[in-house]
Design a protein around this motif. Structure first.
Motif, PDB file in Angstrom:
ATOM      1  N   SER A  61      30.404 -21.225 -20.938  1.00 44.51           N
ATOM      2  CA  SER A  61      30.625 -21.300 -22.371  1.00 44.51           C
ATOM      3  C   SER A  61      29.936 -20.134 -23.073  1.00 44.51           C
ATOM      4  O   SER A  61      29.176 -19.376 -22.465  1.00 44.51           O
ATOM      5  CB  SER A  61      30.125 -22.642 -22.921  1.00 44.51           C
ATOM      6  OG  SER A  61      30.493 -22.807 -24.273  1.00 44.51           O
ATOM      7  N   GLY A  62      30.192 -20.018 -24.366  1.00 41.47           N
ATOM      8  CA  GLY A  62      29.623 -18.943 -25.170  1.00 41.47           C
ATOM      9  C   GLY A  62      30.494 -18.725 -26.391  1.00 41.47           C
ATOM     10  O   GLY A  62      31.583 -19.290 -26.505  1.00 41.47           O
ATOM     11  N   TRP A  63      30.006 -17.922 -27.292  1.00 48.93           N
ATOM     12  CA  TRP A  63      30.785 -17.624 -28.486  1.00 48.93           C
ATOM     13  C   TRP A  63      32.071 -16.883 -28.129  1.00 48.93           C
ATOM     14  O   TRP A  63      32.195 -16.317 -27.037  1.00 48.93           O
ATOM     15  CB  TRP A  63      29.946 -16.767 -29.442  1.00 48.93           C
ATOM     16  CG  TRP A  63      28.705 -17.438 -29.929  1.00 48.93           C
ATOM     17  CD1 TRP A  63      28.603 -18.699 -30.423  1.00 48.93           C
ATOM     18  CD2 TRP A  63      27.393 -16.877 -29.964  1.00 48.93           C
ATOM     19  NE1 TRP A  63      27.300 -18.969 -30.776  1.00 48.93           N
ATOM     20  CE2 TRP A  63      26.535 -17.873 -30.505  1.00 48.93           C
ATOM     21  CE3 TRP A  63      26.858 -15.641 -29.605  1.00 48.93           C
ATOM     22  CZ2 TRP A  63      25.167 -17.654 -30.688  1.00 48.93           C
ATOM     23  CZ3 TRP A  63      25.502 -15.431 -29.783  1.00 48.93           C
ATOM     24  CH2 TRP A  63      24.669 -16.418 -30.320  1.00 48.93           C
ATOM     25  N   THR A  64      33.000 -16.844 -29.062  1.00 50.52           N
ATOM     26  CA  THR A  64      34.274 -16.154 -28.851  1.00 50.52           C
ATOM     27  C   THR A  64      34.057 -14.662 -28.601  1.00 50.52           C
ATOM     28  O   THR A  64      33.215 -14.031 -29.243  1.00 50.52           O
ATOM     29  CB  THR A  64      35.177 -16.351 -30.086  1.00 50.52           C
ATOM     30  OG1 THR A  64      35.395 -17.754 -30.284  1.00 50.52           O
ATOM     31  CG2 THR A  64      36.517 -15.654 -29.890  1.00 50.52           C
ATOM     32  N   LYS A  65      34.809 -14.134 -27.640  1.00 46.47           N
ATOM     33  CA  LYS A  65      34.798 -12.695 -27.315  1.00 46.47           C
ATOM     34  C   LYS A  65      33.440 -12.223 -26.803  1.00 46.47           C
ATOM     35  O   LYS A  65      33.044 -11.069 -27.013  1.00 46.47           O
ATOM     36  CB  LYS A  65      35.207 -11.847 -28.536  1.00 46.47           C
ATOM     37  CG  LYS A  65      36.547 -12.207 -29.131  1.00 46.47           C
ATOM     38  CD  LYS A  65      37.678 -12.000 -28.164  1.00 46.47           C
ATOM     39  CE  LYS A  65      39.025 -12.314 -28.805  1.00 46.47           C
ATOM     40  NZ  LYS A  65      40.155 -12.199 -27.854  1.00 46.47           N
ATOM     41  N   MET A 211      25.808 -20.071 -20.075  1.00 48.56           N
ATOM     42  CA  MET A 211      26.117 -19.550 -21.402  1.00 48.56           C
ATOM     43  C   MET A 211      26.121 -18.026 -21.321  1.00 48.56           C
ATOM     44  O   MET A 211      25.231 -17.429 -20.703  1.00 48.56           O
ATOM     45  CB  MET A 211      25.088 -20.014 -22.422  1.00 48.56           C
ATOM     46  CG  MET A 211      24.914 -21.534 -22.512  1.00 48.56           C
ATOM     47  SD  MET A 211      26.403 -22.447 -22.970  1.00 48.56           S
ATOM     48  CE  MET A 211      26.620 -21.929 -24.681  1.00 48.56           C
ATOM     49  N   VAL A 212      27.121 -17.413 -21.921  1.00 47.98           N
ATOM     50  CA  VAL A 212      27.298 -15.963 -21.832  1.00 47.98           C
ATOM     51  C   VAL A 212      27.315 -15.366 -23.231  1.00 47.98           C
ATOM     52  O   VAL A 212      27.906 -15.943 -24.152  1.00 47.98           O
ATOM     53  CB  VAL A 212      28.629 -15.605 -21.123  1.00 47.98           C
ATOM     54  CG1 VAL A 212      28.713 -14.100 -20.876  1.00 47.98           C
ATOM     55  CG2 VAL A 212      28.763 -16.374 -19.823  1.00 47.98           C
ATOM     56  N   GLU A 224      24.445 -10.868 -21.060  1.00 38.25           N
ATOM     57  CA  GLU A 224      23.540 -11.685 -20.257  1.00 38.25           C
ATOM     58  C   GLU A 224      24.129 -13.087 -20.119  1.00 38.25           C
ATOM     59  O   GLU A 224      24.869 -13.561 -20.980  1.00 38.25           O
ATOM     60  CB  GLU A 224      22.142 -11.747 -20.867  1.00 38.25           C
ATOM     61  CG  GLU A 224      22.043 -12.472 -22.181  1.00 38.25           C
ATOM     62  CD  GLU A 224      20.618 -12.462 -22.737  1.00 38.25           C
ATOM     63  OE1 GLU A 224      19.822 -11.594 -22.332  1.00 38.25           O
ATOM     64  OE2 GLU A 224      20.316 -13.324 -23.592  1.00 38.25           O
ATOM     65  N   MET A 225      23.834 -13.693 -18.992  1.00 38.46           N
ATOM     66  CA  MET A 225      24.201 -15.088 -18.798  1.00 38.46           C
ATOM     67  C   MET A 225      22.925 -15.887 -18.620  1.00 38.46           C
ATOM     68  O   MET A 225      21.918 -15.381 -18.109  1.00 38.46           O
ATOM     69  CB  MET A 225      25.102 -15.263 -17.580  1.00 38.46           C
ATOM     70  CG  MET A 225      24.452 -14.946 -16.248  1.00 38.46           C
ATOM     71  SD  MET A 225      25.530 -15.322 -14.838  1.00 38.46           S
ATOM     72  CE  MET A 225      25.630 -17.107 -14.989  1.00 38.46           C
TER      73      MET A 225
END
Length: 266
Positions: A61-65, A211-212, A224-225
């Motif tokens: 998961s993570g924010w868009t783009k 999270m990326v 970073e992840m």
């Protein structure tokens, strides 16, 4: 029993009969499905979680783009080098665009056509890919194409049911299922599994959550992840610096150790 009598099960020999732990170990050793193990190809990640194993549900998961799909594609390329070729459900973008993002794509299995909001169909395609090609790695991009939010009375609970079915699919078939998820709208300094959109059951049922995010301060192609948690190894909040090289995310080994998220330092 309803009538107060106990059923005699001493000779029961069904597929779900009770056995000893010693017999279970023998069965597991004989079952190659339960022993499926593949490396991520990112050294620090593999050192932390010892790769991925059959039966695991992995959430990205993570924010868009910010690199969710790119990380999944990087895993795909690394798996292919080990002769493990994943099945992809790329709902997010058309098949042509998805394959072009690889440059020269590795061998991947894909449905000829996609069906949204059709979990039984997806489960059947997973079994088809396994029976035809022995593929045990599945990527789903992304969760919200498996559910119809407009028709849901309780999105959180119903998404939780979908996540449990995916976890059951992974366990029963010895598959590794990678599920890409969006976060809630807006950006804050705190990016964690708690930001995953619509249901806390996503993180509760997952074996691990990554999270990326991009880190432009460290370079134009830097990211970073963060391993939020990993149930099998107990690793938590492990940050791994990444760099986009030749179209894929690789570990950024020569840079200084990345700072933890600012929210963690407060």
């Amino acid at each position: 029993m309803a009538d107060g009598r106990m059923k005699d099960l001493r000779t029961y020999d069904g597929p779900d009969k009770i056995i000893t732990s010693h017999e279970m170990r023998v069965r597991l050793m004989e079952d190659d499905v339960s022993d499926f193990h593949v490396k991520s190809g990112i050294p620090s990640l593999d050192a932390a979680i010892d790769g991925f194993r059959g039966g695991e549900l992995v959430t990205i998961s993570g924010w868009t783009k910010q690199g969710k799909t790119l990380l999944a594609q990087s895993f795909t390329a690394n798996f292919a080098k080990q002769q493990y070729f994943p099945l992809w459900f790329t709902f997010e973008v058309p098949a042509r665009q998805f394959l072009e993002q690889f440059g020269k794509p590795p061998l991947i299995y894909m449905p000829t056509k996609l069906k949204a909001h059709a979990l039984p169909w997806l489960e059947e395609r997973v079994q088809e890919a396994f029976q035809k090609y022995h593929s045990r790695i599945v990527f789903i991009d992304h969760l919200h194409y498996l559910v119809d939010l407009a028709r849901m009375r309780n999105p959180s609970l119903e998404i939780g049911q979908v996540i449990r079915r995916l976890k059951t699919l992974a366990v029963d078939g010895g598959f590794i299922v990678f599920l890409l998820c969006h976060t809630t709208k807006g950006k804050s300094e705190s990016l964690s599994y708690e930001a995953i959109r619509d249901s806390s059951f996503v993180s509760q049922e997952s074996d691990t959550v990554f999270m990326v995010r991009r880190t432009p301060d460290a370079g134009e192609n830097a990211a970073e992840m963060r391993v939020e948690f990993h149930r099998r190894t107990g690793v938590m909040e492990r940050v791994i610096p990444l760099l986009k090289v030749d179209g894929y995310l690789k570990e950024r080994t020569k840079a200084q150790p990345p700072q933890r998220y600012r929210a963690d330092l407060d």
